[in-house]
Write a protein that holds these residues in place. Sequence first.
Motif, short mmCIF file in Angstrom:
data_model
loop_
_atom_site.label_atom_id
_atom_site.label_comp_id
_atom_site.label_asym_id
_atom_site.label_seq_id
_atom_site.Cartn_x
_atom_site.Cartn_y
_atom_site.Cartn_z
N LEU A 165 -51.03 -2.76 -19.20
CA LEU A 165 -51.19 -4.03 -18.49
C LEU A 165 -50.30 -5.09 -19.12
O LEU A 165 -50.11 -5.09 -20.34
N ALA A 166 -49.80 -6.00 -18.31
CA ALA A 166 -49.08 -7.15 -18.84
C ALA A 166 -50.10 -8.11 -19.47
O ALA A 166 -51.29 -8.05 -19.17
N ASN A 167 -49.59 -9.02 -20.31
CA ASN A 167 -50.51 -9.98 -20.94
C ASN A 167 -51.27 -10.79 -19.91
O ASN A 167 -52.44 -11.12 -20.09
N GLU A 168 -50.58 -11.13 -18.83
CA GLU A 168 -51.20 -11.92 -17.78
C GLU A 168 -52.34 -11.17 -17.11
O GLU A 168 -53.17 -11.76 -16.43
N GLN A 169 -52.35 -9.87 -17.28
CA GLN A 169 -53.35 -9.06 -16.58
C GLN A 169 -54.53 -8.70 -17.49
O GLN A 169 -55.37 -7.89 -17.12
N VAL A 170 -54.57 -9.31 -18.66
CA VAL A 170 -55.71 -9.13 -19.55
C VAL A 170 -56.54 -10.40 -19.50
O VAL A 170 -56.06 -11.48 -19.82
N VAL A 171 -57.78 -10.27 -19.04
CA VAL A 171 -58.65 -11.42 -18.89
C VAL A 171 -59.86 -11.23 -19.80
O VAL A 171 -60.56 -10.22 -19.69
N ASP A 172 -60.07 -12.18 -20.71
CA ASP A 172 -61.17 -12.08 -21.66
C ASP A 172 -61.16 -10.74 -22.40
O ASP A 172 -62.20 -10.13 -22.61
N GLY A 173 -59.98 -10.31 -22.76
CA GLY A 173 -59.89 -9.07 -23.52
C GLY A 173 -60.09 -7.81 -22.70
O GLY A 173 -60.08 -6.71 -23.22
N GLY A 174 -60.27 -7.98 -21.40
CA GLY A 174 -60.49 -6.82 -20.54
C GLY A 174 -59.45 -6.75 -19.44
O GLY A 174 -58.66 -7.67 -19.23
N CYS A 175 -59.45 -5.63 -18.75
CA CYS A 175 -58.53 -5.42 -17.65
C CYS A 175 -58.88 -6.36 -16.49
O CYS A 175 -60.05 -6.49 -16.14
N TRP A 176 -57.86 -6.99 -15.90
CA TRP A 176 -58.11 -7.97 -14.83
C TRP A 176 -58.75 -7.31 -13.63
O TRP A 176 -59.41 -7.95 -12.82
N ARG A 177 -58.54 -5.98 -13.50
CA ARG A 177 -59.02 -5.33 -12.30
C ARG A 177 -60.41 -4.74 -12.52
O ARG A 177 -61.31 -4.93 -11.72
N CYS A 178 -60.60 -4.02 -13.63
CA CYS A 178 -61.87 -3.32 -13.82
C CYS A 178 -62.73 -3.93 -14.91
O CYS A 178 -63.91 -3.59 -15.02
N GLY A 179 -62.16 -4.82 -15.76
CA GLY A 179 -62.97 -5.49 -16.77
C GLY A 179 -63.19 -4.69 -18.05
O GLY A 179 -63.75 -5.20 -19.02
N ILE A 180 -62.75 -3.45 -18.08
CA ILE A 180 -62.92 -2.62 -19.28
C ILE A 180 -62.06 -3.20 -20.41
O ILE A 180 -60.91 -3.59 -20.16
N PRO A 181 -62.59 -3.27 -21.62
CA PRO A 181 -61.80 -3.82 -22.72
C PRO A 181 -60.51 -3.04 -22.92
O PRO A 181 -60.50 -1.82 -22.86
N VAL A 182 -59.43 -3.81 -23.15
CA VAL A 182 -58.15 -3.15 -23.30
C VAL A 182 -57.96 -2.68 -24.74
O VAL A 182 -58.53 -3.24 -25.67
#
Length: 855
Positions: A165-182
């Motif tokens: 994922l790009a940095n922009e696609q990490v939200v609150d430490g998780g994947c922007w799409r599924c929310g699983i921690p990256v």
Amino acid sequence: MSEYRPRDLDRKWQQRWASSRAFEVDVDPSRPKFYCLEMFAYPSGHAHVGHVRNYIIGDVIARTKRMRGYNVLHPFGWDAFGLPAENAAIKGGLHPEVSTRGNIAHMKGQLQRLGISYAWERELATCDAEYYKWNQWLFVRMFEKGLAYRRRSSVNWCPSCQTVLANEQVVDGGCWRCGIPVERRDLEQWFFRITAYADELLDGTDALSRWPDKVLTMQRNWIGRSEGARVTYPLEHPPGSGVGDSASAIEVFTTRIDTIYGATFVLLAPEHPLVAGLAEQSKDPASFRRQVQAFRAQDRAARMSGEIEKQGFDTGFRAINPFTNQPVPIWVANFVLGEYGTGAVMGVPAHDQRDFEFARKFNLPIRVVITPDGRPLDADGLAEAAEAYGTLVDSGEYSGLRSAEAQPRMVAAARARGLGEATVQYRLKDWGISRQRYWGTPIPMIYCDTDGIVPVPDGQLPVVLPTVAQFTGRGDSPLAQVPEFVDVNCPTCGGPARRETDTMDTFVDSSWYFYRFADPRNDRQAFDPAVVRYWLPVDFYSGGVEHAILHLIYSRFFARVFRDLGMVDHSEPFTQLLTQGMVLKDGAVMSKSRGNVVDPDTMIQKYGADALRLYVMFVAPPEKEVEWTDAGLEGSFRFLARVWRLVDHWVDAIGGEGVARGDVYLTVNAAERTLRRKTHETIRRVTSDIEERQQLNTAVSAMMELVNELYAFSDRAVTGAPGRRAGEDVAHAGGMERRETICVVREAVEALVRMLAPFAPHTAEEMWERLGRSTGLGAAAWPACDADVARAEEIVVPVQVNGKVRSRLTVPADVSEQELERLALADSAVRTYTTGKAVKKVVVAKGRLVSLVVQ
RNA sequence: GCGGAAGUGGCGGAAUUGGCAGACGCGCUAGCCUCAGGAGCUAGUGGCCGCAAGGCCAUCGGGGUUCGAGUCCCCGCUUCCGCACCA
């Protein structure tokens, strides 16, 4: 008496628009253009009313502009690559190609049933080879210019989506799409050098006057420019052998070089390149490495839980503060970021809160070197760091200077000794675009053992995505398992070579689709620059605020890339941006999993497309969140039925092409004059509400007021009485009206139907036709406001005495201030408050209000 | 913690430049019409006092500026959003 049957009208007019190609357009330099665009859709299968709100907003704008005489480009398409389709395939479902095409067909039908005025002949889907070919073409151009490059780096990895994922696609430490921690992984990846445009993207925000401040703020924060200096701290005893030789100094980034005399330690990120070497040379390398490893493992978990405790350990090595020439201990600390700056910082506990906490915890010395207000600070007595700028103390030759004066001199001094320089640091990082997935654009690169990395020649584009039968969901790229795809001859030497098997981030697809819409069938170029010069930039762009950073910053980047390729002559692709609010149901965002989606088709079936459109526009301003209510939708349906009955009631009297003779308005009576004023005032309000203020809700309420006025007027006209009379049925007007009445009502009803057309196009077209107008509600059909008519000749001016309204004066609109004051003082209601008292002050706001102060 | 936006009737919201707070709609009440009404038309609908005329109070709370504040300033509270050890 005809009944309002919206479903029949929907079908009839949708067919007519399609067969007449009503919304298809071409370049026409003789007319002003307007490019109205809503963010294209990911074809998830079904659009709910939350999605649909955005398209209705755009359609109201597009239809209005069309009626105002603009050549309106209003296209739609599909952001058709992406993970959900592929994930569904892994679960044993359909091939992504099949499910995507099916979803597109269904959603297109939904939009057509809403009567959205798209130029469907320009429809595109990013999974079409005719489209993604140009992704590949552009990628090669960027590679040639050094804007696309490959490097190994630590990247965000989503274990659920099995991709980077790009940095922009990490939200609150998780994947922007599924929310699983990256997780972090070290991988060879392709990057776009967006940082080359960091300054320009930041400065450009100042010119985006028609973007929401919120979005601009988010973009500025994301770019995160900070000016400071890199300063070198030489190691005290450069290790004599091995790794240490080439890394005999630590470079730190600081924005506060003015505090450097207070730097009492140096902190390294656990990921810092020097750390491994120091571990090697330390007394207990195993323990050293164990602690570093613990920090690196911690990072992932910490990101989720927010705050983590500051931890660190002394490496046993020391570095020289280049300004004090004193040795300071080197620590490794868990809160220092490896990816930002140099991955190393100087610790100034007296003037940085984080360093302060760290120093207190580990008993490191605290040195005060700034006094904020001239009063000396006591290091031992500090409760928190003194982060403010101030006057330097205990800072050698710089003591006594203000921070702002000291900084440039200190940078210059460091530079003179080869130990530092001014730099600008960005939070923004290059955009990693490699995805280890199938359903995306193949990256058009070939790896040859002889020639290295070779782009696919333009003549061989597109690199077509091969059909893959099996989706396993394993962590490597599905394309790597297709030998016919991977094995290729090197374009340079002709020898055996391998294709790149990663695909592009789908945000690449969406970063330039708005250019392709201008020239969607071009098979020789991504687009013809001349055509794009006519249509672009997009005049009105609307979509969800969730793209405030991602899509919108990438698109601004791509615009500049195209500009530097000489293909477009602007830098900013979107002149005006509207971020529409979400539609909630039961207080929550609609989602399939919550089971609270409102299906537009169900509502259309019951109330017609127009009632749904009107309600969604009326319920709140476009950018606000709204709560869905069925009752509100019914209210909009009732309004349309009310308009329908009104037209039905008057159609015999006012129908046909008759044109009012100008002088008929000279003999109107008071009621007719009032109606005319309301008509023209409504035109003024609705026009500015749509075009300037984008307050579509108040545009609707203005039309409702006009309808109420028409009902009240009809009542009078029917009964012949000056007032309203309960029980009169307006449906029996007969044909006995005066010529003036007919002209005034015709003017009002025609204006109403025209202004209603962007909101309720099917109903409006039908009423227009029933009124016997042979030309449809197309170009230049928007009503014109006559300012002289709209202006009231009599106004009501409130009179305040000591701030309270005590009387209202009905006066001519052009009354003078003196006259207004005289009338106010003479008014009997006012006099009861002024007699026996002194009038201390009179304020006259011309045409608005009179305010008296008495004592 | 930092940054941004917001807080107005029972509800959604309006008030465009500091000038009549509550437009418009939903809901509710009444009357009319009707075989009937979950249709339509008309009227009413912020709170309190009053038969009424009218008066008083009222835009999150508290101060302030002003003839005049929902709007401007200060302090505080609440909600939503974004960022979150960025050195």
